[in-house]
Scaffold this active site. Structure first.
Site, PDB file in Angstrom:
ATOM      1  N   GLU A 193     -19.079  -2.621  -6.551  1.00  0.00           N
ATOM      2  CA  GLU A 193     -18.949  -2.044  -7.881  1.00  0.00           C
ATOM      3  C   GLU A 193     -20.361  -1.826  -8.403  1.00  0.00           C
ATOM      4  O   GLU A 193     -21.080  -2.787  -8.710  1.00  0.00           O
ATOM      5  CB  GLU A 193     -18.165  -2.972  -8.811  1.00  0.00           C
ATOM      6  CG  GLU A 193     -17.938  -2.374 -10.191  1.00  0.00           C
ATOM      7  CD  GLU A 193     -17.172  -3.296 -11.127  1.00  0.00           C
ATOM      8  OE1 GLU A 193     -17.148  -2.994 -12.340  1.00  0.00           O
ATOM      9  OE2 GLU A 193     -16.616  -4.308 -10.662  1.00  0.00           O
ATOM     10  N   ASN A 234     -15.038   0.654 -12.181  1.00  0.00           N
ATOM     11  CA  ASN A 234     -13.941  -0.023 -12.850  1.00  0.00           C
ATOM     12  C   ASN A 234     -13.472   0.800 -14.044  1.00  0.00           C
ATOM     13  O   ASN A 234     -14.279   1.274 -14.851  1.00  0.00           O
ATOM     14  CB  ASN A 234     -14.377  -1.419 -13.301  1.00  0.00           C
ATOM     15  CG  ASN A 234     -13.203  -2.368 -13.431  1.00  0.00           C
ATOM     16  OD1 ASN A 234     -12.069  -1.946 -13.588  1.00  0.00           O
ATOM     17  ND2 ASN A 234     -13.482  -3.656 -13.360  1.00  0.00           N
ATOM     18  N   ASP A 295      -8.598  -3.795 -13.927  1.00  0.00           N
ATOM     19  CA  ASP A 295      -8.353  -5.168 -14.368  1.00  0.00           C
ATOM     20  C   ASP A 295      -8.741  -5.339 -15.834  1.00  0.00           C
ATOM     21  O   ASP A 295      -9.586  -4.621 -16.356  1.00  0.00           O
ATOM     22  CB  ASP A 295      -9.138  -6.161 -13.497  1.00  0.00           C
ATOM     23  CG  ASP A 295     -10.641  -5.999 -13.630  1.00  0.00           C
ATOM     24  OD1 ASP A 295     -11.105  -4.850 -13.484  1.00  0.00           O
ATOM     25  OD2 ASP A 295     -11.345  -6.986 -13.875  1.00  0.00           O
ATOM     26  N   GLU A 296      -8.097  -6.292 -16.483  1.00  0.00           N
ATOM     27  CA  GLU A 296      -8.482  -6.797 -17.801  1.00  0.00           C
ATOM     28  C   GLU A 296      -8.629  -5.696 -18.852  1.00  0.00           C
ATOM     29  O   GLU A 296      -9.484  -5.777 -19.733  1.00  0.00           O
ATOM     30  CB  GLU A 296      -9.784  -7.615 -17.688  1.00  0.00           C
ATOM     31  CG  GLU A 296      -9.649  -8.817 -16.757  1.00  0.00           C
ATOM     32  CD  GLU A 296     -10.925  -9.642 -16.641  1.00  0.00           C
ATOM     33  OE1 GLU A 296     -10.808 -10.866 -16.453  1.00  0.00           O
ATOM     34  OE2 GLU A 296     -12.030  -9.057 -16.730  1.00  0.00           O
ATOM     35  N   TYR A 394     -14.652 -16.990  -5.338  1.00  0.00           N
ATOM     36  CA  TYR A 394     -15.672 -16.367  -6.181  1.00  0.00           C
ATOM     37  C   TYR A 394     -16.994 -17.129  -6.105  1.00  0.00           C
ATOM     38  O   TYR A 394     -17.020 -18.360  -5.972  1.00  0.00           O
ATOM     39  CB  TYR A 394     -15.220 -16.353  -7.644  1.00  0.00           C
ATOM     40  CG  TYR A 394     -14.312 -15.207  -8.015  1.00  0.00           C
ATOM     41  CD1 TYR A 394     -13.587 -14.502  -7.068  1.00  0.00           C
ATOM     42  CD2 TYR A 394     -14.174 -14.829  -9.352  1.00  0.00           C
ATOM     43  CE1 TYR A 394     -12.759 -13.453  -7.435  1.00  0.00           C
ATOM     44  CE2 TYR A 394     -13.336 -13.782  -9.728  1.00  0.00           C
ATOM     45  CZ  TYR A 394     -12.632 -13.098  -8.766  1.00  0.00           C
ATOM     46  OH  TYR A 394     -11.817 -12.066  -9.132  1.00  0.00           O
ATOM     47  N   ASP A 438     -22.016 -12.716 -13.925  1.00  0.00           N
ATOM     48  CA  ASP A 438     -21.659 -12.981 -15.317  1.00  0.00           C
ATOM     49  C   ASP A 438     -22.845 -13.476 -16.149  1.00  0.00           C
ATOM     50  O   ASP A 438     -22.979 -13.119 -17.318  1.00  0.00           O
ATOM     51  CB  ASP A 438     -20.533 -14.017 -15.380  1.00  0.00           C
ATOM     52  CG  ASP A 438     -19.245 -13.481 -14.779  1.00  0.00           C
ATOM     53  OD1 ASP A 438     -19.322 -12.699 -13.813  1.00  0.00           O
ATOM     54  OD2 ASP A 438     -18.156 -13.853 -15.252  1.00  0.00           O
TER      55      ASP A 438
END
Length: 606
Positions: A193, A234, A295-296, A394, A438
């Site tokens: 990504e 995304n 997603d999300e 992850y 993150d």
């Protein structure tokens, strides 16, 4: 959740992984040591011995491509130059054979037979290539290979790694190392990504991007090493890297607030924008899959705040439609657009909550990472191919890290999803580990690599063969150490100058000190050189033009770590976290910029 390793532990791990690989004890009667482990081995008397004068025997174009790659890797691994020839084999030769008639080997399996000569046979070019990875691992442990035969076929067709360079920039050498390591361990799918610098939408070119030439270079390496590199943009959530400067495409809530991370999927213009990006990516990516994320989308919110969604869904699908049908409609339209280009669609699973009346197109691959109402078994029963992208796999910068030892001890395999363990592998395509930024400054790339290599070898083992080939995790780690790194792997922790005090051109004088993770700090009387100003994205100052400052020295401060990149005439200074190089303005300020925006300064050290 496993506690983060401290800095001292990182140093110890880095030292271990970069130390010379120890030999793993083995019996000539047992399978030779490889990763993934060989599931069966039929020993024979004697041994194959690799010596000077060995040749690679290959005939048709597919065989010669495999042989040419192997010849380059043998040279890179220190085994000398080996010629590629046609004709009959003689003792000591290595024979590459692609035989489509060997259909039992499948698309990626191979047979390796070691004796007076050594032969590798695959039904396909890819299968023969994987046989050469086994050969390279065996030669990494010595020139003598016990005589015997193995037939080695993967259990799962998708064996992957996912990398989100979705806001930050992960350096190209780091990604190239990853491709080589993946191929060496028989992983075949790298999902990335990331942002490709756009010609069609220059307003979206905020830093973190890659140039098209950089992506072409990476894809070419993937093609050479049989690693399919699958791109992801995304959408319709998490699309702020693309639409933060396009408020006209942002979803608007009932209070009139724009949502920069959400695409307004009720607009035809939004769909056209997204597919134009797909077209631009097709200029540099060759994969036959496209990942749209999905997603999300309603993360931290709900459909009720966006009445236009229900209106859109009911106008298209009738009064019984739900707001989530608008979301599924967008996924399906992207699916059909990808299919029109000969490309298959992939999505994450969490948007499939069961609240929709319109189904996602059945040939969409669903990557399952989160335990939601619709379980993997239900998705498979509905006809979807499902990949295990479990949260337990992850690795998050500055956050959760997969507990590889625990997973190994549990004999984890791709049937073990979040919230459900399947009895059968039917419908399961495989598994991948996922790297997320993150907290982008939480760890450097070199620190991420320390944690990645054991996890990478574990997922390679679990997707190719027996998930628990050794009695203990320590033995499995020793297996990985025995085969070492892939030929051509670059030690990115190597610093090109010794510690000491240097003058950097006419700009400054500083003490250069190597950090434990393979960068340098630059210390002067004013402090340590850092990038600490400007707009933060994922806790990283990614704004081009930000001035470098002399901050209070902090050994744990990753923004104070620098790469000294050798170039003709001197060195470039690249920040280890922002991955931007320093340049000097006309008024003498030292600022960071992407190398394609401003020519980096070349620092002459004296």
């Amino acid at each position: 959740m496993r506690k983060r390793l401290g800095f001292a532990a990182v140093v110890a791990l880095l030292t271990l992984l970069l130390a010379p690989a120890p030999a793993l004890a083995r019996s000539d009667q047992g399978p030779p040591v490889t990763v993934p482990a060989l599931t069966q081995w039929t020993p024979e008397p004697g041994a194959y011995v690799y010596r000077a004068g060995a040749r690679l025997v290959a005939g048709d174009p597919a065989e010669r491509r495999v042989a040419d790659t192997l010849a380059g890797d043998l040279r890179a691994a220190g085994h000398g130059s080996v010629g590629v020839v046609r004709g009959a084999a003689r003792p000591g030769d290595i024979v590459i054979d692609v035989k489509p008639s060997r259909s039992s080997l499948g698309a990626e399996g191979y047979e390796l037979h070691a004796g007076a000569s050594l032969s590798i046979t695959g039904a396909t070019e890819t299968g023969a290539f994987y046989g050469t990875r086994t050969l390279l691992q065996l030669l990494a442990q010595g020139d003598r290979i016990p005589a015997g035969r193995t037939v080695d076929v993967p259990r799962y067709k998708e064996r992957g790694v996912g990398v989100c360079a979705c806001y930050i920039h992960v350096s190209l050498p780091w990604l190239e190392n990853l491709v080589r390591e993946m191929a060496y361990n028989k992983l075949n799918q790298l999902l990335v990504e990331l942002k490709v610098k756009s010609d069609a939408h220059p307003e979206a070119n905020t830093w973190g991007y890659y140039t098209k030439d950089e992506i072409r270079q990476l894809v070419a390496l993937g093609d050479k090493y049989h690693v399919e590199i699958i791109p992801e943009i995304n959408s319709p959530g998490h699309i702020d890297p693309w639409i933060e400067n396009r408020p006209d495409l942002q979803l608007t809530d009932s209070d009139g607030n724009k949502q920069p991370s959400r695409l307004d999927i009720t607009q035809q213009a939004a769909f056209d924008y997204y597919t134009s990006l797909m077209d631009e990516y097709a200029q540099v990516f060759t994969a036959k899959s496209w990942h749209m994320g999905a997603d999300e989308y309603m993360l931290g919110s709900d459909f009720a705040k966006y009445p236009q969604m229900l209106k859109y869904a009911q106008e298209k699908y009738g009064s019984g439609a739900t707001p989530q049908d608008a979301f599924v409609d967008f996924v399906n339209r992207v699916h059909d657009y990808a299919a029109s280009k000969g490309v298959k669609l992939r999505i994450w699973n969490d948007g499939l909550t069961g609240a929709n009346t319109v189904p996602v197109k059945a040939d969409t691959t669903v990557e399952h990472w989160l335990n939601v109402a619709v379980k993997p078994s239900q998705l498979i029963a509905q006809g979807y191919s499902v990949m295990n992208a479990s949260y337990s796999l992850y690795l998050i910068r500055g956050g959760f890290h997969s507990d590889t030892e625990s997973l190994y001890d549990q004999s984890w395999d791709p049937r073990s999803f979040e919230g459900e363990k399947l009895d059968s592998a039917r419908g399961v395509t495989g598994a991948k580990i996922s790297l997320w930024p993150d907290n982008g400054r939480g760890e450097t790339e070199n620190e991420v690599a320390v944690r990645l290599w054991p996890a990478l070898r574990h997922v390679a083992q679990a997707t190719w063969g027996d998930p628990h080939p050794d009695a203990t995790y320590a033995e499995f780690v020793a297996r990985g150490a025995a085969v070492g790194h892939a030929p051509g792997w670059r030690d990115l922790t190597r610093v090109p100058v010794a510690d000491g005090t240097y003058t950097f051109g006419r700009s400054f004088t500083a003490s250069v000190q190597r950090t434990a993770d393979g960068y340098v700090t630059l210390r002067s009387a004013a402090g340590c050189l850092a990038i600490s100003g400007g707009k933060l994205t994922l806790n990283v100052p990614l704004q081009p033009g930000v001035e470098a400052t002399w901050d209070t020295c902090d050994p744990s401060g990753t923004l104070q770590r620098w790469e000294l990149e050798p170039v003709a005439g001197g060195y470039r200074l690249v920040n280890a976290i922002t991955q931007m190089a320093l340049t000097v303005t006309d008024d003498g300020r030292i600022v960071q910029y992407p190398a394609d925006q401003r020519t980096p300064a070349i620092w002459h050290l004296s």
